[in-house]
Design a protein around this motif. Sequence first.
Motif, PDB file in Angstrom:
ATOM      1  N   LYS A 219       0.838  -1.193   0.000  1.00 48.48           N
ATOM      2  CA  LYS A 219       0.000   0.000   0.000  1.00 48.48           C
ATOM      3  C   LYS A 219       0.887   1.264   0.000  1.00 48.48           C
ATOM      4  CE  LYS A 219      -3.664  -2.541   0.170  1.00 48.48           C
ATOM      5  NZ  LYS A 219      -4.448  -2.741  -1.063  1.00 48.48           N
ATOM      6  N   THR A 220       0.211   2.410  -0.032  1.00 46.11           N
ATOM      7  CA  THR A 220       0.913   3.676  -0.187  1.00 46.11           C
ATOM      8  C   THR A 220       1.994   3.893   0.870  1.00 46.11           C
ATOM      9  OG1 THR A 220      -0.959   4.768  -1.277  1.00 46.11           O
ATOM     10  CG2 THR A 220       0.644   6.198  -0.177  1.00 46.11           C
ATOM     11  N   GLN A 221       1.685   3.670   2.142  1.00 50.38           N
ATOM     12  CA  GLN A 221       2.659   3.956   3.188  1.00 50.38           C
ATOM     13  C   GLN A 221       3.914   3.100   3.055  1.00 50.38           C
ATOM     14  OE1 GLN A 221       2.586   6.554   5.333  1.00 50.38           O
ATOM     15  NE2 GLN A 221       4.708   5.877   5.632  1.00 50.38           N
ATOM     16  N   GLU A 222       3.747   1.849   2.647  1.00 48.85           N
ATOM     17  CA  GLU A 222       4.907   0.990   2.436  1.00 48.85           C
ATOM     18  C   GLU A 222       5.782   1.520   1.309  1.00 48.85           C
ATOM     19  OE1 GLU A 222       4.029  -3.453   2.710  1.00 48.85           O
ATOM     20  OE2 GLU A 222       1.994  -2.592   2.494  1.00 48.85           O
ATOM     21  N   LEU A 240       4.752   8.825  -4.125  1.00 46.44           N
ATOM     22  CA  LEU A 240       4.216   7.534  -4.555  1.00 46.44           C
ATOM     23  C   LEU A 240       2.893   7.280  -3.860  1.00 46.44           C
ATOM     24  CD1 LEU A 240       7.382   7.300  -5.064  1.00 46.44           C
ATOM     25  CD2 LEU A 240       7.061   4.839  -4.866  1.00 46.44           C
ATOM     26  N   SER A 241       1.931   6.770  -4.614  1.00 44.77           N
ATOM     27  CA  SER A 241       0.641   6.375  -4.029  1.00 44.77           C
ATOM     28  C   SER A 241       0.122   5.152  -4.763  1.00 44.77           C
ATOM     29  CB  SER A 241      -0.378   7.520  -4.120  1.00 44.77           C
ATOM     30  OG  SER A 241      -0.650   7.841  -5.478  1.00 44.77           O
ATOM     31  N   ALA A 242      -0.666   4.357  -4.061  1.00 45.97           N
ATOM     32  CA  ALA A 242      -1.174   3.113  -4.657  1.00 45.97           C
ATOM     33  C   ALA A 242      -2.616   2.871  -4.245  1.00 45.97           C
ATOM     34  CB  ALA A 242      -0.299   1.936  -4.216  1.00 45.97           C
ATOM     35  N   ASP A 243      -3.377   2.305  -5.173  1.00 44.94           N
ATOM     36  CA  ASP A 243      -4.696   1.783  -4.843  1.00 44.94           C
ATOM     37  C   ASP A 243      -4.781   0.389  -5.434  1.00 44.94           C
ATOM     38  OD1 ASP A 243      -5.290   2.045  -7.611  1.00 44.94           O
ATOM     39  OD2 ASP A 243      -6.109   4.065  -7.302  1.00 44.94           O
ATOM     40  N   ASP A 244      -5.959  -0.179  -5.499  1.00 47.14           N
ATOM     41  CA  ASP A 244      -6.080  -1.555  -5.992  1.00 47.14           C
ATOM     42  C   ASP A 244      -5.733  -1.687  -7.460  1.00 47.14           C
ATOM     43  OD1 ASP A 244      -6.854  -2.373  -3.505  1.00 47.14           O
ATOM     44  OD2 ASP A 244      -9.013  -2.194  -3.915  1.00 47.14           O
ATOM     45  N   GLU A 245      -5.826  -0.599  -8.212  1.00 51.67           N
ATOM     46  CA  GLU A 245      -5.666  -0.667  -9.661  1.00 51.67           C
ATOM     47  C   GLU A 245      -4.303  -0.193 -10.176  1.00 51.67           C
ATOM     48  OE1 GLU A 245      -7.923  -2.024 -11.595  1.00 51.67           O
ATOM     49  OE2 GLU A 245      -9.282  -2.352  -9.900  1.00 51.67           O
ATOM     50  N   LYS A 246      -3.713   0.773  -9.497  1.00 54.29           N
ATOM     51  CA  LYS A 246      -2.519   1.379 -10.100  1.00 54.29           C
ATOM     52  C   LYS A 246      -1.563   1.944  -9.048  1.00 54.29           C
ATOM     53  CE  LYS A 246      -4.881   5.832 -10.862  1.00 54.29           C
ATOM     54  NZ  LYS A 246      -6.140   5.449 -10.178  1.00 54.29           N
ATOM     55  N   LEU A 247      -0.318   2.068  -9.473  1.00 52.47           N
ATOM     56  CA  LEU A 247       0.731   2.741  -8.706  1.00 52.47           C
ATOM     57  C   LEU A 247       1.034   4.057  -9.430  1.00 52.47           C
ATOM     58  CD1 LEU A 247       3.252   3.081  -6.847  1.00 52.47           C
ATOM     59  CD2 LEU A 247       4.469   1.543  -8.402  1.00 52.47           C
ATOM     60  N   THR A 248       0.973   5.153  -8.713  1.00 50.61           N
ATOM     61  CA  THR A 248       1.190   6.467  -9.308  1.00 50.61           C
ATOM     62  C   THR A 248       2.443   7.108  -8.722  1.00 50.61           C
ATOM     63  OG1 THR A 248      -1.198   6.793  -9.590  1.00 50.61           O
ATOM     64  CG2 THR A 248       0.211   8.750  -9.739  1.00 50.61           C
ATOM     65  N   ILE A 249       3.329   7.572  -9.615  1.00 52.28           N
ATOM     66  CA  ILE A 249       4.544   8.272  -9.196  1.00 52.28           C
ATOM     67  C   ILE A 249       4.492   9.682  -9.760  1.00 52.28           C
ATOM     68  CG2 ILE A 249       7.061   8.303  -9.239  1.00 52.28           C
ATOM     69  CD1 ILE A 249       7.026   5.303  -9.713  1.00 52.28           C
ATOM     70  N   SER A 250       4.498  10.674  -8.859  1.00 53.44           N
ATOM     71  CA  SER A 250       4.440  12.083  -9.269  1.00 53.44           C
ATOM     72  C   SER A 250       5.788  12.740  -9.035  1.00 53.44           C
ATOM     73  CB  SER A 250       3.365  12.827  -8.467  1.00 53.44           C
ATOM     74  OG  SER A 250       2.088  12.232  -8.673  1.00 53.44           O
ATOM     75  N   LEU A 263       3.402   9.420 -13.518  1.00 58.31           N
ATOM     76  CA  LEU A 263       3.611   8.134 -14.180  1.00 58.31           C
ATOM     77  C   LEU A 263       2.703   7.104 -13.516  1.00 58.31           C
ATOM     78  CD1 LEU A 263       5.278   6.211 -16.036  1.00 58.31           C
ATOM     79  CD2 LEU A 263       6.873   5.965 -14.124  1.00 58.31           C
ATOM     80  N   VAL A 264       1.877   6.447 -14.309  1.00 59.41           N
ATOM     81  CA  VAL A 264       0.926   5.460 -13.785  1.00 59.41           C
ATOM     82  C   VAL A 264       1.362   4.068 -14.228  1.00 59.41           C
ATOM     83  CG1 VAL A 264      -1.464   4.675 -13.762  1.00 59.41           C
ATOM     84  CG2 VAL A 264      -0.956   7.140 -13.771  1.00 59.41           C
TER      85      VAL A 264
END
Length: 282
Positions: A219-222, A240-250, A263-264
């Motif tokens: 998950k996001t915190q990890e 960095l953030s994450a949900d069930d569908e995607k990892l997003t890097i801003s 970047l998704v």
Amino acid sequence: MGKEPVILADADAFTDNMDLTNYLLSSCPEADEKACRGGAKSAYSLASSAYNDFCQLVTAHWDDVSQLAINHPYWVNKGDCDDDKAKRRSAFSIIFSVDDTVIGGFLNAHQWISIKNRLEATLNLLEIAGCFILRKGAIESYYKSSDPLTSEGKPSAAVDEITYLDSISSSSLLSSFPEIIRCINFASRAEKINEADSLKDILLAIAAPAIAKFNVGAKTQELVTLNKAILRERAELFSLSADDEKLTISLNSNILSVSGFPLVLHKGDDVVSEISKALQSS
């Protein structure tokens, strides 16, 4: 032949005397060429004429500008500086700190506007020679988050200003610090750095392990913790953030201009391929 000097100087480096101007313009063919195109004999003759007329104008018509000039840091903090020198410093900085509409309200306004234009032409010649004069005075006169009257020589004020600058846009930086930006651009004249290429290795260093963690349910915190552990002092470049569908890097930067962010990434993506595709247009 050595590398050209690059100088960023307070306004008093110009207003106090002609030493620096003479040194730089006496051996700058490019500045001479530009001055001659404007009808002057040489860059130095143009500069000398403008400087002498400016000094005479300040002496003769100080009262025209004094109401504003006495509130400038050059006057407020003049200390043991003699009045004539302080008048030149503060008058110069004021006419470059206010709009021409304000100068238009001065007595002898046409003379002040004329001398401002002539001084600007001189300062532009100095920039050709690699010398950038801060029109508003000292660097503290450009501060946005600290009081320019009380910030002179205070490291804490400089630190506060750096923190503030990190929060504003590139266009705001350009409009707020034009001479400084021009000086930096002049000093960095070289083959243009491809910012995307420079960033790619750092991005790969975090994206590859992050997608590996994400693939197994992180998950996001990890991912935030992983980013700090891998990139250390450079971790603030990315969010960095994450949900069930995607990892997003801003990308967190007002300085780097790189397209492709955020970047998704999705589970199972080829990180190298996705990063290359995202950054190829930069």
